[in-house]
Structure formats: C-alpha cells, structure tokens
Motif scaffolding. Structure first.
Motif, PDB file in Angstrom:
ATOM      1  N   THR A   1      18.365  36.434 -14.468  1.00  0.00           N
ATOM      2  CA  THR A   1      18.238  37.684 -15.218  1.00  0.00           C
ATOM      3  C   THR A   1      19.024  37.597 -16.520  1.00  0.00           C
ATOM      4  OG1 THR A   1      20.113  38.647 -14.021  1.00  0.00           O
ATOM      5  CG2 THR A   1      17.911  39.032 -13.116  1.00  0.00           C
ATOM      6  N   PHE A   2      18.794  38.583 -17.394  1.00  0.00           N
ATOM      7  CA  PHE A   2      19.411  38.606 -18.720  1.00  0.00           C
ATOM      8  C   PHE A   2      19.876  40.027 -19.023  1.00  0.00           C
ATOM      9  CE2 PHE A   2      16.209  35.367 -18.420  1.00  0.00           C
ATOM     10  CZ  PHE A   2      16.828  34.240 -18.951  1.00  0.00           C
ATOM     11  N   ALA A   3      21.053  40.147 -19.639  1.00  0.00           N
ATOM     12  CA  ALA A   3      21.591  41.459 -19.981  1.00  0.00           C
ATOM     13  C   ALA A   3      22.587  41.303 -21.113  1.00  0.00           C
ATOM     14  CB  ALA A   3      22.256  42.112 -18.770  1.00  0.00           C
ATOM     15  N   LYS A   4      22.809  42.380 -21.838  1.00  0.00           N
ATOM     16  CA  LYS A   4      23.797  42.379 -22.907  1.00  0.00           C
ATOM     17  C   LYS A   4      25.191  42.599 -22.327  1.00  0.00           C
ATOM     18  CE  LYS A   4      21.381  42.069 -26.826  1.00  0.00           C
ATOM     19  NZ  LYS A   4      21.622  41.022 -27.850  1.00  0.00           N
ATOM     20  N   GLU A   5      26.137  41.805 -22.806  1.00  0.00           N
ATOM     21  CA  GLU A   5      27.558  42.046 -22.551  1.00  0.00           C
ATOM     22  C   GLU A   5      28.234  42.056 -23.913  1.00  0.00           C
ATOM     23  OE1 GLU A   5      29.441  39.589 -19.667  1.00  0.00           O
ATOM     24  OE2 GLU A   5      28.012  40.083 -18.064  1.00  0.00           O
TER      25      GLU A   5
ATOM     26  N   TYR B   1      16.697  37.154 -23.830  1.00  0.00           N
ATOM     27  CA  TYR B   1      15.402  37.376 -23.210  1.00  0.00           C
ATOM     28  C   TYR B   1      15.434  38.677 -22.394  1.00  0.00           C
ATOM     29  CZ  TYR B   1      14.965  32.403 -24.321  1.00  0.00           C
ATOM     30  OH  TYR B   1      14.940  31.193 -24.974  1.00  0.00           O
ATOM     31  N   THR B   2      14.250  39.170 -22.071  1.00  0.00           N
ATOM     32  CA  THR B   2      14.158  40.417 -21.306  1.00  0.00           C
ATOM     33  C   THR B   2      14.169  40.182 -19.800  1.00  0.00           C
ATOM     34  OG1 THR B   2      11.733  40.356 -21.397  1.00  0.00           O
ATOM     35  CG2 THR B   2      12.879  41.550 -23.168  1.00  0.00           C
TER      36      THR B   2
ATOM     37  N   ILE C   1      23.524  37.631 -22.169  1.00  0.00           N
ATOM     38  CA  ILE C   1      24.062  36.739 -21.151  1.00  0.00           C
ATOM     39  C   ILE C   1      22.988  36.459 -20.107  1.00  0.00           C
ATOM     40  CG2 ILE C   1      25.836  36.434 -19.377  1.00  0.00           C
ATOM     41  CD1 ILE C   1      26.942  36.500 -22.225  1.00  0.00           C
ATOM     42  N   MET C   2      22.821  35.187 -19.762  1.00  0.00           N
ATOM     43  CA  MET C   2      21.951  34.808 -18.650  1.00  0.00           C
ATOM     44  C   MET C   2      22.768  34.776 -17.372  1.00  0.00           C
ATOM     45  SD  MET C   2      19.540  31.413 -18.125  1.00  0.00           S
ATOM     46  CE  MET C   2      20.887  30.226 -18.314  1.00  0.00           C
ATOM     47  N   ASN C   3      22.218  35.324 -16.290  1.00  0.00           N
ATOM     48  CA  ASN C   3      22.896  35.321 -15.003  1.00  0.00           C
ATOM     49  C   ASN C   3      22.034  34.610 -13.962  1.00  0.00           C
ATOM     50  OD1 ASN C   3      25.261  36.433 -13.394  1.00  0.00           O
ATOM     51  ND2 ASN C   3      23.545  37.122 -12.147  1.00  0.00           N
ATOM     52  N   LEU C   4      22.642  33.633 -13.281  1.00  0.00           N
ATOM     53  CA  LEU C   4      22.014  32.955 -12.157  1.00  0.00           C
ATOM     54  C   LEU C   4      22.654  33.484 -10.881  1.00  0.00           C
ATOM     55  CD1 LEU C   4      21.646  31.008 -14.655  1.00  0.00           C
ATOM     56  CD2 LEU C   4      21.472  29.160 -13.004  1.00  0.00           C
ATOM     57  N   ARG C   5      21.859  34.124 -10.025  1.00  0.00           N
ATOM     58  CA  ARG C   5      22.386  34.684  -8.778  1.00  0.00           C
ATOM     59  C   ARG C   5      21.885  33.871  -7.595  1.00  0.00           C
ATOM     60  NH1 ARG C   5      23.281  40.918  -7.438  1.00  0.00           N
ATOM     61  NH2 ARG C   5      25.004  40.332  -8.833  1.00  0.00           N
TER      62      ARG C   5
ATOM     63  N   THR D   1      10.262  36.533 -16.693  1.00  0.00           N
ATOM     64  CA  THR D   1       8.847  36.437 -17.063  1.00  0.00           C
ATOM     65  C   THR D   1       8.628  36.601 -18.564  1.00  0.00           C
ATOM     66  OG1 THR D   1       8.540  38.805 -16.648  1.00  0.00           O
ATOM     67  CG2 THR D   1       8.116  37.295 -14.807  1.00  0.00           C
ATOM     68  N   ASP D   2       9.691  36.735 -19.333  1.00  0.00           N
ATOM     69  CA  ASP D   2       9.560  36.861 -20.790  1.00  0.00           C
ATOM     70  C   ASP D   2       8.793  35.643 -21.328  1.00  0.00           C
ATOM     71  OD1 ASP D   2       9.937  36.965 -23.583  1.00  0.00           O
ATOM     72  OD2 ASP D   2      11.919  37.868 -23.380  1.00  0.00           O
ATOM     73  N   PRO D   3       7.667  35.850 -22.037  1.00  0.00           N
ATOM     74  CA  PRO D   3       6.905  34.699 -22.550  1.00  0.00           C
ATOM     75  C   PRO D   3       7.705  33.785 -23.460  1.00  0.00           C
ATOM     76  CG  PRO D   3       5.633  36.733 -22.752  1.00  0.00           C
ATOM     77  CD  PRO D   3       7.024  37.137 -22.351  1.00  0.00           C
ATOM     78  N   ALA D   4       8.757  34.320 -24.084  1.00  0.00           N
ATOM     79  CA  ALA D   4       9.564  33.499 -24.992  1.00  0.00           C
ATOM     80  C   ALA D   4      10.291  32.384 -24.242  1.00  0.00           C
ATOM     81  CB  ALA D   4      10.568  34.375 -25.739  1.00  0.00           C
ATOM     82  N   ILE D   5      10.593  32.583 -22.974  1.00  0.00           N
ATOM     83  CA  ILE D   5      11.262  31.529 -22.203  1.00  0.00           C
ATOM     84  C   ILE D   5      10.388  30.288 -22.162  1.00  0.00           C
ATOM     85  CG2 ILE D   5      12.099  30.860 -19.916  1.00  0.00           C
ATOM     86  CD1 ILE D   5      13.037  33.676 -19.474  1.00  0.00           C
ATOM     87  N   ASP D   6       9.133  30.486 -21.820  1.00  0.00           N
ATOM     88  CA  ASP D   6       8.200  29.361 -21.783  1.00  0.00           C
ATOM     89  C   ASP D   6       7.966  28.796 -23.184  1.00  0.00           C
ATOM     90  OD1 ASP D   6       6.059  27.803 -20.197  1.00  0.00           O
ATOM     91  OD2 ASP D   6       4.913  28.648 -21.871  1.00  0.00           O
ATOM     92  N   ALA D   7       7.834  29.668 -24.162  1.00  0.00           N
ATOM     93  CA  ALA D   7       7.602  29.217 -25.533  1.00  0.00           C
ATOM     94  C   ALA D   7       8.763  28.396 -26.061  1.00  0.00           C
ATOM     95  CB  ALA D   7       7.344  30.423 -26.436  1.00  0.00           C
ATOM     96  N   HIS D   8       9.952  28.689 -25.587  1.00  0.00           N
ATOM     97  CA  HIS D   8      11.141  27.954 -26.031  1.00  0.00           C
ATOM     98  C   HIS D   8      11.405  26.708 -25.189  1.00  0.00           C
ATOM     99  CE1 HIS D   8      12.916  31.806 -28.082  1.00  0.00           C
ATOM    100  NE2 HIS D   8      11.905  31.278 -28.750  1.00  0.00           N
ATOM    101  N   GLY D   9      10.499  26.388 -24.284  1.00  0.00           N
ATOM    102  CA  GLY D   9      10.593  25.111 -23.583  1.00  0.00           C
ATOM    103  C   GLY D   9      11.346  25.128 -22.269  1.00  0.00           C
TER     104      GLY D   9
END
Length: 475
Positions: free
Chosen positions: A251-255, A216-217, A260-264, A220-228
């Motif tokens: 947040t989300f970033a490429k590794e 995800y970006t 990768i999803m990051n919870l801060r 607020t990426d609409p796909a998050i909500d669309a994916h449940g």
C-alpha cells in the motif's frame, strides 16, 4: 558468526563465508592524523581464556583526550588468524555499558599476514552514550568461537597476548574515532581508509539513473506497471510453505510531504494464513553503480503478538541458471527483528553472493552482520564497481566485500518481507508486520558517497520529480 546451512529455497540466505569489511589499520600510530581536535583514545586489553574452545578478549576504551567522545563514533578491532574453513560467532558475556549497547562484526583484512587475516570489530550504539575526558568504558567481557564449536588456535593470533592477565594499554588492538585511526598498530600492509562523508561534495552530474518516490494510489495503480514494477502474486519461496504473496498488502500513503510504500506481512500461525509481500522491477538491467533506499525496519508488529521469524529486505538479484552457476549475483540488506536462522534476537545482515546450490544446500557468499536493533528509519546504500562491493548504513560503512563476488550479469531491484518459519511464535492469534520504504535510487556506473546520495535525492524532490528511469535496457 551465523552458520546458516539448513537446506532452503533459493531466496533463503546462507552464510558459509566469513564477513569481509574494510581492513582499517596503521603502520605506525605517529604517522596517522588525529581523530579530531581534543579527541584521543587508548585501548586496554586482558585475555580471559587461553584455551582452545573460545577466545575471550576483554577490553576497555579510555578517553585520553580533552573533549567528550560519542561512543557511537568509536570502533575497536581485534585481529586474529582464522582456522581453515571456520566461521565465527561473537558474544558479549558482560559489559559495564551493557551488552545490548555493543555490536560485534567480523571482517577480512585487505592484506592478510601470517598472524592475521580476520578481525572482530566492536562498536557501540547510541545507547552507550559518550565518554568524558579521562573516563573509560569499564569492562567489555567479549568472546568469540567457531560456529560449530570446533577447537580454535589463539597462539597465531596477532592481537592475542597469552601473558596479558591484567588490563594494560595494548597497541595490537586498534581504535578509530569517526573513521580515523586513533590508537594501535594494525597488521603490516593494512592502511587506514576513512569513510568519505563530506556532505558538501556534490554528486556527479549526468549518468543514467532510476529514482522512485513511490507516489502511487495503490497496488493496482497503472503507473506502477508503467514504471516497470511488478507487485508479486505468484506462489513459491522463500518463506513459509503454503503462504500467499499478497499484492493487496503493498500500500501507499502520505507521511508528511513524502509518499511512503508499506509492505505488510501477516499470519495467524499457519501456512495458509500467512501473507508475504514483494515488489520488484521486471527489468534486470542494473549492475555496477550505486543503489540506495530509505527503509523503516520494525521490531514490533503493527498488531497482534510479537516473535515471528521475520525478514525485512532491500536487495538486487539475478536468476540462477544452474546449480553453482558462476554468473549468479545477489546483494542483500536483510533485517531479522526477532532472529531466525539460529539467531536468538535481532540481527542485520549484508550479504554478497557468488553462487549456490539449492539441493543439497551449498553457498558461496560473504556477509557482514550486526547484532543490535535497527528499529526505525535507515538510509541503506550499496556501491559496486570493478574492485569491491561496499554497504553503508546511515552514512557509515557497514561491510566491504571482495572482488570475487562482483556481478557478471545485470540484476533486478527488489523489496520483500516474509517469514522464515512459524517457530518463533506458535500462537494462532492474527498478527501483522510493516516494512516501509521512502524511496529507491540507482545511479548507473557511478559510485556515490552516502552524502552524495542524500544530495541527489534532495535534488529530485526539490524539482518535484517523483519518478525517473533513464537506465538503458541490458544488452
């Protein structure tokens, strides 16, 4: 064993039931398969205390084979009869290999006997190294006691030898190498059950599944909500009173090639400055089957001073409809990098819940624990069928819990990171902690081995599938 009894909000854990793991044992050593060609061990034991305040089994593991053995593959079990209603705490007084390189967990035997219904399982981290042929671990001066320091009775304990005051081979303590019995005789009726780890066994085909690569970006990426998914913003527990659940901190970033999803989670030492994070499925439609996630736990903060009582999690849960309602269910992986709930240092819990009452606090659950660092990436797998709940970490069985804790209703999938309190670090200097997630997988009504989970995830990624959800809604 931790006795977390303080009254807390519904998501805060208690441990009023002793952990349950697989009862590995043997009826006769000669009837068991060899651990591996050239691998053989014996366990030497001496007792250091016959009193009533604590048990002190001192142990040595001896490599009697012809090849070197990584100690991380060795597990030793000391069997005892629990006192009524008691929970237990493990401690290491001193060890040649270093107490930090030893782990101690308690479990419940599948088939209790008159002299054993529990065991202390001692394991080794990678830091303990290997054991060369003919070498031994040296002293492991261990002890355990009732968590409330009430008297305990050792005289009815299967592995206790009151006259064993010097080290000698002791076959009432068992040892496994890579999950296969290598030494000792367990209490009658407890058969060895090695963990299946064959990486060549393909996962079953078909079956409803949810897989998310978290590509995800942002929150607020609409796909998050669309994916449940729901990124939490509402107030309330668990954690520090007055804290905010901050969706912008997810947040989300490429590794490398993976997203990768990051919870801060962050704080400056007050409730108002504390930001917790959580993401969960809106649907409660997950019940029996396999749950898996690759999660990076962190011992050190991303910035600022260390020491906060942090909880990093992957869990599945449904709602408590009434205090002590018997259709409640919750299954947790929880890592406390700086301790908390009365623990002084890092500890990992897996907990299976039957029910609880928030006020006054009462809980019915079973948990397993390991007091060692889990800093870094880990593969977490939970399986639920009609017989048991089994937790795996990095391909090895960590805890096996009883059928009485099986779910009656479907649940949601959740990740969160939060602070228990502000007692671990009193500084007002801002600091933040990160918990990362690579993927999550649920396969409905299929029990997969950790190797089969890895194969299934690899198949999704080879097909460039970043999300799939074919799990039907709950009836």
């Amino acid at each position: 064993m931790s006795d977390r009894k303080t009254a807390r909000s519904p998501r805060i854990r208690a441990a009023l039931a002793v952990a349950a793991m697989t009862g590995l044992g043997a009826t006769a050593l000669t009837a068991l398969p060899a651990a591996a060609t050239g691998e053989a061990v014996t366990v030497q034991y001496r007792q250091s205390a016959t009193g009533s305040d604590q048990a002190e089994p001192w142990l040595k593991v001896v490599n009697t084979g012809t090849s070197s053995i990584p100690l991380s593959q060795v597990k030793v079990r000391y069997y005892f009869k629990a006192d009524a209603g008691a929970s237990y705490t493990y401690a290491c007084s001193w060890a040649v290999k270093g107490c930090a390189n030893l782990t101690g967990t308690f479990g419940t035997l599948t088939n209790p006997t008159a002299t054993a219904d529990r065991y202390l399982e001692v394991g080794f981290t990678a830091g303990a190294g290997s054991l060369a042929p003919g070498a031994d671990t040296g002293d492991m001066q261990l002890r355990f006691y009732r968590s409330n320091w009430q008297p305990l009775n050792q005289n009815d304990d299967y592995s206790f030898g009151p006259n064993q005051t010097t080290y000698a081979d002791w076959d009432k303590v068992t040892a496994t190498v890579a999950g296969i019995q290598a030494w000792g005789t367990a209490p009658t009726g407890n058969e060895p059950t090695p963990t299946p780890t064959d990486p060549t066994t393909p996962p079953p085909t078909g079956g409803a599944a949810l897989f998310d690569d978290f590509d995800y970006t942002g929150h607020t990426d609409p796909a998050i909500d669309a994916h449940g998914w729901s990124v939490r913003s509402n107030s309330g527990g668990p954690g520090v009173p007055g804290a905010t659940w901050a969706p912008e901190n997810v947040t989300f970033a490429k590794e490398g090639t993976n997203s990768i999803m990051n919870l801060r989670t962050s704080t400056a030492g007050t409730g108002e400055s504390t930001r917790h994070t959580e993401i969960l499925t809106r649907a409660t439609k997950f019940k029996n089957g396999t749950y898996a996630a690759r999660v990076r736990f962190s011992d050190a903060p991303a910035s600022g001073p260390d020491g906060d009582h942090l909880v990093q999690t992957f869990f599945t849960i449904n709602d408590l409809k009434a205090p002590m309602a018997d259709d409640y269910a919750e299954y947790d992986f929880e890592y406390l990098p700086n301790g908390g709930w009365g623990e002084p240092a890092n500890i990992l819990y897996t907990t299976s819940w039957e029910t609880y009452r928030p006020d006054p606090w009462e809980a019915v659950n079973q948990h397993s624990e390991s007091r060692t660092s889990y800093d870094g990436w880990h593969d977490l797998v939970l399986t639920i069928d009609d017989n048991a709940i089994v937790y795996y970490i990095d391909g090895q069985e960590f805890g096996r819990h009883d059928a009485r804790y099986l779910p009656e209703r479907p649940m949601s999938l959740n990740f969160n990171q939060w602070l228990i309190d502000l007692a671990g670090q009193t500084s007002t200097t801002p600091r933040s902690y990160d918990q990362k997630v690579d993927y999550v997988l649920h396969v409905k009504d299929q029990v997969l081995t950790p190797a089969q989970v890895a194969a299934k995830v690899a198949t999704y990624r080879a097909a460039a599938t970043t999300f799939e959800d074919t799990v039907p809604a709950a009836p």
